[in-house]
Motif scaffolding. Structure first.
Motif, short mmCIF file in Angstrom:
data_model
loop_
_atom_site.label_atom_id
_atom_site.label_comp_id
_atom_site.label_asym_id
_atom_site.label_seq_id
_atom_site.Cartn_x
_atom_site.Cartn_y
_atom_site.Cartn_z
N THR A 89 -31.38 -26.38 5.99
CA THR A 89 -31.53 -24.88 6.39
C THR A 89 -30.22 -24.10 6.04
O THR A 89 -29.36 -24.65 5.79
N GLY A 90 -30.58 -22.79 5.72
CA GLY A 90 -29.26 -21.92 5.44
C GLY A 90 -29.08 -22.07 3.93
O GLY A 90 -29.40 -22.72 3.10
N GLU A 91 -28.05 -21.19 3.52
CA GLU A 91 -27.67 -21.32 2.09
C GLU A 91 -26.97 -22.32 1.67
O GLU A 91 -26.94 -22.73 0.72
N GLN A 92 -25.92 -22.86 2.60
CA GLN A 92 -24.99 -23.84 2.41
C GLN A 92 -25.85 -25.11 2.64
O GLN A 92 -26.42 -25.27 3.81
N ASN A 93 -26.11 -25.84 1.52
CA ASN A 93 -26.82 -27.10 1.80
C ASN A 93 -26.29 -28.51 1.79
O ASN A 93 -26.70 -29.35 1.54
N LEU A 94 -24.78 -28.36 1.73
CA LEU A 94 -24.09 -29.73 1.71
C LEU A 94 -22.84 -29.40 2.54
O LEU A 94 -22.18 -28.41 2.39
N LEU A 95 -22.52 -30.42 3.31
CA LEU A 95 -21.26 -30.40 3.90
C LEU A 95 -20.44 -31.75 3.91
O LEU A 95 -20.79 -32.75 3.91
#
Length: 161
Positions: free
Chosen positions: A103-109
């Motif tokens: 979910t959300g714009e950021q898709n890798l942590l």
């Protein structure tokens, strides 16, 4: 293996291993689950084969081991390549984990560790060179974990009554 295949004994095994896999024997778990040692060993093998137990690893305190910086880098990759790029990111020096976000714009942590900013900056640069956008960077002070409560047999025994 689906959720329905994991019964209360399996959950108790998972809970015990999450508590302390290194110092918990199959005999200890058998005693806690009122099963036999061989049953626990077979169940652990089945959970490993099914990919429920992915492995066993050391919980390293990076600060105590000389790497005081732990940075979370929130990145954006194209949806088409997001899953395929994870193994490439894990090969970057200093990267210790990658989580795929849905979910959300950021898709890798991406989690990276180092002794100083000079160790973390190249990680961010390599991510940029791979075509990722680094949207945010967060410095972590501490990280603690606990076993998943749904696997705790004492919780379920109390709520089943």
């Amino acid at each position: 293996m689906s959720d329905t295949d994991i019964d209360d004994v399996d959950k108790a095994i998972l809970y015990a291993l999450q508590e302390d896999a290194r110092n918990t024997s199959s005999g200890d778990i058998a005693e806690r689950t009122d099963t036999s040692d061989s049953t626990v060993r077979k169940r652990i093998q089945r959970l490993e084969s099914a990919g429920v137990i992915k492995g066993y690893s050391a919980d390293v305190d990076y600060q105590q081991s000389g790497y005081p910086l732990r940075m979370l880098l929130y990145c954006t990759a194209s949806i088409a390549e997001r899953g395929d790029i994870v193994s490439e990111i894990l090969r970057i020096d200093g990267v210790v984990s990658v989580q795929e976000l849905v979910t959300g714009e950021q898709n890798l942590l991406v989690t990276a560790v180092g002794e100083s900013d000079d160790d973390i900056t190249p990680v961010a640069q390599e991510l940029l060179d791979m075509g990722l956008t680094v949207a945010d960077e967060v410095l972590i002070r501490s990280h603690e974990t606990t076993p998943f409560g749904e696997f705790d047999p004492s919780t379920h025994a109390a709520s089943d009554g």
